[in-house]
Design a protein around this motif. Structure first.
Motif, PDB file in Angstrom:
ATOM      1  N   UNK A 174       0.852  -1.188   0.000  1.00 49.20           N
ATOM      2  CA  UNK A 174       0.000   0.000   0.000  1.00 49.20           C
ATOM      3  C   UNK A 174       0.885   1.234   0.000  1.00 49.20           C
ATOM      4  N   UNK A 175       0.407   2.363  -0.549  1.00 56.89           N
ATOM      5  CA  UNK A 175       1.206   3.590  -0.556  1.00 56.89           C
ATOM      6  C   UNK A 175       1.183   4.256   0.822  1.00 56.89           C
ATOM      7  N   UNK A 176       2.037   3.779   1.704  1.00 62.76           N
ATOM      8  CA  UNK A 176       2.056   4.321   3.065  1.00 62.76           C
ATOM      9  C   UNK A 176       3.449   4.213   3.683  1.00 62.76           C
ATOM     10  N   UNK A 177       3.586   4.877   4.807  1.00 59.78           N
ATOM     11  CA  UNK A 177       4.772   4.761   5.659  1.00 59.78           C
ATOM     12  C   UNK A 177       4.284   4.277   7.015  1.00 59.78           C
ATOM     13  N   UNK A 178       4.935   3.257   7.568  1.00 59.35           N
ATOM     14  CA  UNK A 178       4.520   2.685   8.849  1.00 59.35           C
ATOM     15  C   UNK A 178       5.654   2.786   9.871  1.00 59.35           C
ATOM     16  N   UNK A 179       5.306   3.256  11.072  1.00 62.47           N
ATOM     17  CA  UNK A 179       6.214   3.231  12.221  1.00 62.47           C
ATOM     18  C   UNK A 179       5.782   2.060  13.102  1.00 62.47           C
ATOM     19  N   UNK A 180       6.712   1.239  13.515  1.00 62.87           N
ATOM     20  CA  UNK A 180       6.377   0.055  14.305  1.00 62.87           C
ATOM     21  C   UNK A 180       7.405  -0.168  15.405  1.00 62.87           C
ATOM     22  N   UNK A 205      11.915  -4.009  22.179  1.00 63.04           N
ATOM     23  CA  UNK A 205      12.802  -2.860  22.134  1.00 63.04           C
ATOM     24  C   UNK A 205      13.156  -2.424  20.727  1.00 63.04           C
ATOM     25  N   UNK A 206      12.919  -3.281  19.736  1.00 65.15           N
ATOM     26  CA  UNK A 206      13.226  -2.923  18.354  1.00 65.15           C
ATOM     27  C   UNK A 206      12.132  -2.032  17.775  1.00 65.15           C
ATOM     28  N   UNK A 207      12.554  -0.985  17.095  1.00 64.13           N
ATOM     29  CA  UNK A 207      11.629  -0.114  16.368  1.00 64.13           C
ATOM     30  C   UNK A 207      12.049  -0.112  14.901  1.00 64.13           C
ATOM     31  N   UNK A 208      11.073  -0.040  14.010  1.00 60.95           N
ATOM     32  CA  UNK A 208      11.407  -0.068  12.592  1.00 60.95           C
ATOM     33  C   UNK A 208      10.398   0.722  11.782  1.00 60.95           C
ATOM     34  N   UNK A 209      10.853   1.126  10.601  1.00 61.36           N
ATOM     35  CA  UNK A 209      10.048   1.942   9.702  1.00 61.36           C
ATOM     36  C   UNK A 209       9.902   1.200   8.383  1.00 61.36           C
ATOM     37  N   UNK A 210       8.698   1.192   7.839  1.00 64.62           N
ATOM     38  CA  UNK A 210       8.438   0.629   6.523  1.00 64.62           C
ATOM     39  C   UNK A 210       7.969   1.761   5.617  1.00 64.62           C
ATOM     40  N   UNK A 211       8.704   2.018   4.550  1.00 61.36           N
ATOM     41  CA  UNK A 211       8.372   3.115   3.655  1.00 61.36           C
ATOM     42  C   UNK A 211       8.020   2.568   2.270  1.00 61.36           C
ATOM     43  N   UNK A 212       6.770   2.742   1.857  1.00 62.59           N
ATOM     44  CA  UNK A 212       6.284   2.210   0.595  1.00 62.59           C
ATOM     45  C   UNK A 212       6.764   0.773   0.401  1.00 62.59           C
ATOM     46  N   UNK A 213       6.517  -0.072   1.394  1.00 62.48           N
ATOM     47  CA  UNK A 213       7.074  -1.433   1.309  1.00 62.48           C
ATOM     48  C   UNK A 213       6.315  -2.293   0.299  1.00 62.48           C
ATOM     49  N   UNK A 214       6.973  -3.339  -0.196  1.00 59.99           N
ATOM     50  CA  UNK A 214       6.224  -4.352  -0.935  1.00 59.99           C
ATOM     51  C   UNK A 214       5.339  -5.093   0.059  1.00 59.99           C
ATOM     52  N   UNK A 215       4.667  -6.128  -0.366  1.00 63.75           N
ATOM     53  CA  UNK A 215       3.931  -6.931   0.601  1.00 63.75           C
ATOM     54  C   UNK A 215       4.895  -7.480   1.642  1.00 63.75           C
ATOM     55  N   UNK A 216       4.392  -7.698   2.842  1.00 64.38           N
ATOM     56  CA  UNK A 216       5.261  -8.221   3.905  1.00 64.38           C
ATOM     57  C   UNK A 216       4.440  -9.058   4.877  1.00 64.38           C
ATOM     58  N   UNK A 217       5.173  -9.851   5.666  1.00 63.26           N
ATOM     59  CA  UNK A 217       4.546 -10.741   6.635  1.00 63.26           C
ATOM     60  C   UNK A 217       5.199 -10.561   7.991  1.00 63.26           C
TER      61      UNK A 217
END
Length: 305
Positions: free
Chosen positions: A36-42, A64-76
């Motif tokens: 999807x056309x989005x940015x995710x903070x996780x 404790x891990x933080x990560x960012x997904x920017x315009x990602x492909x599909x993911x699991x």
């Protein structure tokens, strides 16, 4: 884009529509999410899990891990990357505040920002699809503090929680981008770090703000208050390329976004991006993308590619 790199990034996103969800999961579980056309903070607040981007290798994440997904492909996201996934997109679409998937051994919190501008794909040139934040880095102090406040708000569910969560989502995104900008990696995201460099960032911001100008290395060096040779060397160290080659590729990203959107002629686009003729623009586009702009546009508007 804005001359401030973070303002420019936020300008591509619908920050007012940000939404945060808390995921609790346990046992054997696996959730797949469509592109999807989005940015995710996780962030992982408790336990361990695996993140796998389509076409990539699984990455283990822990509390404790933080990560960012920017315009990602599909993911699991899963307890085991070998498990067949359920449809996570549908599950989260119906969620309000929290989602439970079999237990509470693992807790994640995530927020998403949709992209509602045709030039949003420029994020591909600034951020990689996946960024993992080093939470032991002193620059991640803001990330830790904002995550703690977010979790408190979502658990309490007090009056105005959605409003507070949206504001904190924007702060968290800024905190994560700041934390990453201070430590560029070979895996990607180097352009954000380069934009944060006071001298190189000034030159990059100028090129991005006026891509149709016939920039020279000497002009850009003056903007950076550096000698021509010193600027060229530092630019290459920060970006891995030359100023003129970066300008070419930035123009082609803008061209690709405009062609996918439609509504402009090849000639008008060529003039806007600083090319003396449609032919010169076509040669540059083919050099970068391997196809003439007209054929590329027809194919990608039809396929959504």
């Amino acid at each position: 884009m804005s001359t401030d790199p973070l303002s420019g990034i936020l300008g591509l996103l619908d920050v007012r529509g940000a939404a945060f969800v808390r995921l609790e999961a346990g046992g054997d579980w696996s959730l797949a999410f469509r592109p999807r056309p989005l940015v995710k903070c996780n962030a992982v607040l408790r336990g361990r899990c695996w993140l796998t981007l389509d076409g990539g290798a699984p990455v283990q994440l822990q509390a404790g891990d933080a990560f960012l997904l920017a315009l990602p492909p599909g993911y699991t996201v899963a307890s085991d990357p070998e498990l067949p996934p359920a449809d996570g997109s549908a599950l989260f679409a119906a969620a309000r505040g929290s989602v439970t998937c079999g237990g509470d051994e693992v807790v994640l919190i995530g927020g998403s920002f949709t992209i509602d501008r045709p030039d949003g794909e420029l994020l591909h040139g600034i951020l990689p699809p996946f960024l993992k934040i080093d939470m032991t880095d002193p620059r991640a102090t803001g990330v830790r503090a904002t995550l703690a406040r977010l979790e408190t708000e979502l658990l309490a569910g007090d009056l105005g929680v959605d409003l507070v969560a949206r504001r904190l989502a924007e702060v968290l995104l800024i905190d994560m981008l700041r934390a990453h900008a201070g430590r560029a990696t070979q895996e990607g995201g180097w352009l954000l770090a380069a934009l944060a460099d006071p001298k190189i960032g000034a030159a990059l911001a100028a090129m991005h703000a006026d891509p149709g100008r016939d920039w020279t290395v000497a002009e850009l060096a003056r903007l950076a208050a550096m000698s021509r040779s010193g600027f060229a060397r530092r630019f290459a160290e920060a970006t891995g390329t030359t100023p003129i080659d970066h300008l070419l590729h930035w123009r082609m990203r803008l061209a690709r976004a405009a062609l996918r959107q439609g509504g402009t002629t090849i000639g008008a686009l060529a003039e806007r991006l600083g090319y003396a003729s449609e032919s010169a623009f076509g040669t540059a586009f083919k050099r970068v993308h391997g196809r003439a702009p007209r054929g590329w546009a027809q194919e990608n508007r039809a396929t959504g590619g």
